[in-house]
Motif scaffolding. Structure first.
Motif, mmCIF file in Angstrom:
data_model
loop_
_atom_site.group_PDB
_atom_site.id
_atom_site.type_symbol
_atom_site.label_atom_id
_atom_site.label_comp_id
_atom_site.label_asym_id
_atom_site.label_seq_id
_atom_site.Cartn_x
_atom_site.Cartn_y
_atom_site.Cartn_z
ATOM 1 N N TYR A 42 9.952 -9.923 0.298
ATOM 2 C CA TYR A 42 8.731 -9.337 0.852
ATOM 3 C C TYR A 42 7.645 -10.390 0.786
ATOM 4 O O TYR A 42 7.833 -11.450 0.167
ATOM 5 N N ASP A 64 4.236 -8.591 5.424
ATOM 6 C CA ASP A 64 5.546 -8.011 5.144
ATOM 7 C C ASP A 64 6.227 -7.770 6.488
ATOM 8 O O ASP A 64 5.667 -7.076 7.358
ATOM 9 N N TYR A 68 10.284 -4.186 5.415
ATOM 10 C CA TYR A 68 10.245 -4.846 4.113
ATOM 11 C C TYR A 68 8.906 -4.553 3.445
ATOM 12 O O TYR A 68 7.912 -4.241 4.127
ATOM 13 N N GLY A 69 8.868 -4.711 2.122
ATOM 14 C CA GLY A 69 7.605 -4.508 1.422
ATOM 15 C C GLY A 69 7.028 -3.138 1.746
ATOM 16 O O GLY A 69 7.693 -2.115 1.651
ATOM 17 N N ARG A 70 5.768 -3.131 2.194
ATOM 18 C CA ARG A 70 5.075 -1.878 2.494
ATOM 19 C C ARG A 70 4.838 -1.697 3.986
ATOM 20 O O ARG A 70 4.063 -0.838 4.397
ATOM 21 N N GLU A 188 12.767 -4.356 -5.552
ATOM 22 C CA GLU A 188 12.347 -4.354 -4.148
ATOM 23 C C GLU A 188 13.535 -4.086 -3.233
ATOM 24 O O GLU A 188 13.403 -3.411 -2.209
#
Length: 280
Positions: A42, A64, A68-70, A188
């Motif tokens: 991320y 991101d 992925y990530g947020r 993650e």
């Protein structure tokens, strides 16, 4: 100066129905950083350690990737990399940014190449770090690292042990593989549901292009950065891209794996600073 934190730099922008998460710090020319696509990757995880150094002279945006990530998942139309490049071009428009320097690592490098090819008016300078989208000259494909990525969710599924094994393939300096790093990447990698995971193409999904075929159309000054011990994208990809991209230059780090911004943080930041400052 107070160090940047993951939360203090966190931002969101909506591009149509897709909400993109990114980190922002600094002022000056815009530097867009696009991370890799392996499990547990991320934006902050790949480039967070470099943010303050890069933000000393740039307005840094660490995105991101969708899914992925947020960031929201996103179904790209047409090719996978072209669709993501178009999404990030629209993101820059939403933020009122006309042009940016772009750094792409691994999968992010392939997206960055398509951004430079399809939207040349948006890219000032291009930096490709251990980039996907090249052509190996002598590395056996799929590489051992690519096999580990593709198999991460298979069989018994993710585990800290499987993540640690992948990190040992990704990084040459194993002293940097701390329990905290393994835990962060593993957590993650399991944060998304199975249907959200974009680590590998799925049947019926967008085609994965070969950006090297159009790399000779890149007009942005380009710096290629690689490690000689990259066991995922061998440095023969870098040699090929050096010949393929007009006017490109190459910096090879010895005894370094794929994650150059982490393994060689201070040297990487200095190298980028010099390259991005040229002509300004």
């Amino acid at each position: 100066m107070t160090p940047s934190t993951q939360e203090s730099t966190s931002r969101f922008v909506s591009v149509g129905p897709t909400r993109i998460h990114y980190h922002e710090a600094g002022t000056g020319p815009v530097l867009l950083c696009i991370h890799g696509g392996a499990p547990g990757a991320y934006g902050w995880g790949n480039f967070g350690q470099n943010l303050d150094a890069l933000a000393a002279h740039h307005r840094v945006l660490i995105v991101d990737l969708p899914g992925y990530g947020r960031s929201d998942p996103y179904e790209a139309e047409g090719g996978r990399y072209a669709g993501l490049a178009a999404l990030f071009a629209r993101m820059l428009t939403e933020l009122g940014i006309e042009r940016a320097d772009v750094v792409g690592m691994a999968t992010g490098g392939a997206v960055a190449m398509k951004l430079a090819v399809d939207h040349p008016d948006r890219v000032d300078r291009l930096v490709l770090v251990s980039s996907a989208g090249g052509l190996p000259l002598f590395t056996t494909m799929p590489s051992e690292g690519q096999k580990a990525i593709r198999g991460y969710y298979a069989g018994e599924g993710p585990s800290p042990e499987r993540m640690a094994a992948y990190l040992r393939l990704m990084m040459h300096d194993r002293a940097l593989i701390t329990p905290e790093l393994v835990r962060d990447r593993y957590q993650e990698s399991i944060r998304r549901t199975t249907s959200d995971r974009p680590a590998a193409p799925v049947a019926g999904g967008p085609a994965v292009e070969e950006p090297w075929r159009e790399a000779d159309r890149i007009t942005a000054p380009t710096l290629i950065v690689w490690g000689t011990h990259n066991r995922i994208q061998g440095y023969d990809n870098a040699l090929f891209l050096l010949r393929r991209i007009p006017g490109a230059r190459l910096h090879l780090f010895a005894d370094t794996g794929l994650w150059v911004p982490y393994e060689r943080a201070a040297e990487f930041e200095a190298l980028l600073g010099m390259f991005l400052a040229e002509g300004r």
